[in-house]
Design an enzyme around this catalytic site. Sequence first.
Site, PDB file in Angstrom:
ATOM      1  CE  LYS A   1       2.570 -21.199   0.597  1.00 51.72           C
ATOM      2  NZ  LYS A   1       3.653 -19.868   0.886  1.00 51.72           N
TER       3      LYS A   1
ATOM      4  CE  LYS B   1      -3.943  -3.400   0.649  1.00 50.63           C
ATOM      5  NZ  LYS B   1      -3.483  -3.074  -0.274  1.00 50.63           N
TER       6      LYS B   1
ATOM      7  CB  ALA C   1      -5.527  12.038   6.742  1.00 47.22           C
TER       8      ALA C   1
ATOM      9  CB  CYS D   1       4.796  -3.060   1.249  1.00 50.48           C
ATOM     10  SG  CYS D   1       4.652  -4.850   0.421  1.00 50.48           S
TER      11      CYS D   1
ATOM     12  CE  LYS E   1       8.749  -2.978  -4.273  1.00 54.88           C
ATOM     13  NZ  LYS E   1       7.003  -3.259  -4.698  1.00 54.88           N
TER      14      LYS E   1
END
Length: 429
Positions: free
Chosen positions: A35, A320, A252, A260, A204
């Site tokens: 990485k 998402k 909705a 998270c 948080k």
Amino acid sequence: MKLSIIGTGYVGLVTGTCFAEVGHNVICVDNDAAKVKMLQAGGIPIYEPGLEELVKKHVASGRLKFTNSTAEGVQSSDVIFIAVPTPPQPDGSVDLSYIEKVARDIAAAMTSYKIVVDKSTVPVKTGEKVTETIKRYCAAKVEFDVVSNPEFLREGFAVGDLMKPDRVVIGTSSQRPVAAMREIYTPFNAPIIVTDINSAELIKHAANSFLALKISYINAIATVCEAAGANVQEVAMGIGLDERIGRRFLNAGIGFGGSCFPKDLSAFIKIAEQIGYDFKLLKEVQRINADQMERFVKKITDTLWVLKDKKIGVLGLAFKQNTDDVRSSPAIDLCQRLQKEGATLRVHDPKAMDKAKALLPNATYVDDMNAVAEGCDALVVATEWDEFKQLDLTRAKKGLTHPILFDGRNLFDPAEMEKLGWIYKSVGR
Ligand code: UGA
């Protein structure tokens, strides 16, 4: 200022890059050699709009460096940010072993006063533990301060959220690090809240669980809307224009996911339990979220009846829009449920197909969203990608045996879909 970031996951990489963008000198540390090599060459291991350009820009400007060595990061900076994963354990509590290990590594490398900032999402009182650990393992016995500085960025909008934060939270038990922390954040022009460490850590978890609660609330309203013949989007608009409520996070759908909300809710419930409070409200938020998926699958089986030997096209795999992240993705969960019922799947996602293959090996991956419906018995929308609104509905209709669309993210207009001859089922409308 000279800053180092330990951990180049989502939070660490975006934070380090945005710090470089506002003029700080940043060295990012990661123990994954491949990485680090990729990042040194200006490549990035995740899809995040706007990030790659900024990484390239600041690798070139020399303000953003990458290394495998924690000692190098610690010794060449005044402020060290911890941004390592805090994964969930089977009982819902948080695995803090990465944080503990990094605290020891930092302690071992410190030879002068340092500010150690925790950016990872951690249970309240972690700052106290980090302080104890550094004290114990710092051979040079130099002074230091521990600060809690939680991150509020959303995947897919991370660069924007970081460059224009709603607020910056600085939790500390001493005045000494405050000036430096303010200096780091001054270029971001955001309100700065200085508080104690425990409150900062709680902010948080309280923020994320409140946002999850908002989503479950509107999903519960959606269920009532379906039973009452009302439209949840109209209700969301009607309540959301009240500034005290706000319209955002009132969409909705098939529920929230990602790395998270599910994890932070479980952790917060567990933390509350450990300090003597049964957080029933948040347990209900989890229950509604789980129910939401059940109800959507039932909608599909009520219409298609038996799923065995049925072919279903699924639009969306990411948890998402604007991300390639499939961790705890409701879309993947939905696909797995449909497969378990015997359906075969043709799937598409603008960015998440590569990452989805490990979780969903037995599906046909289709590069063109407009080709997904071909030969299918129904089409399902599982992620709220904006581009799905541009779907070629005429072509999709031709490709399907029957024009049936289950919209788990309410992207299309029910009246319009009906006019076009679709059997269209969405959520709460
Ligand atoms: C979330 C928070 O929004 C960030 O503020 C926080 O910093 C971050 O967690 C974190 O702790 O690191 P993120 O997980 O990237 O960010 O994603 P969100 O945009 O919050 O979406 C979470 C889930 O809720 C997605 O599955 C999304 O589809 C769903 N959602 C969101 C809804 O179902 N309805 C909505 O109205 C909004």
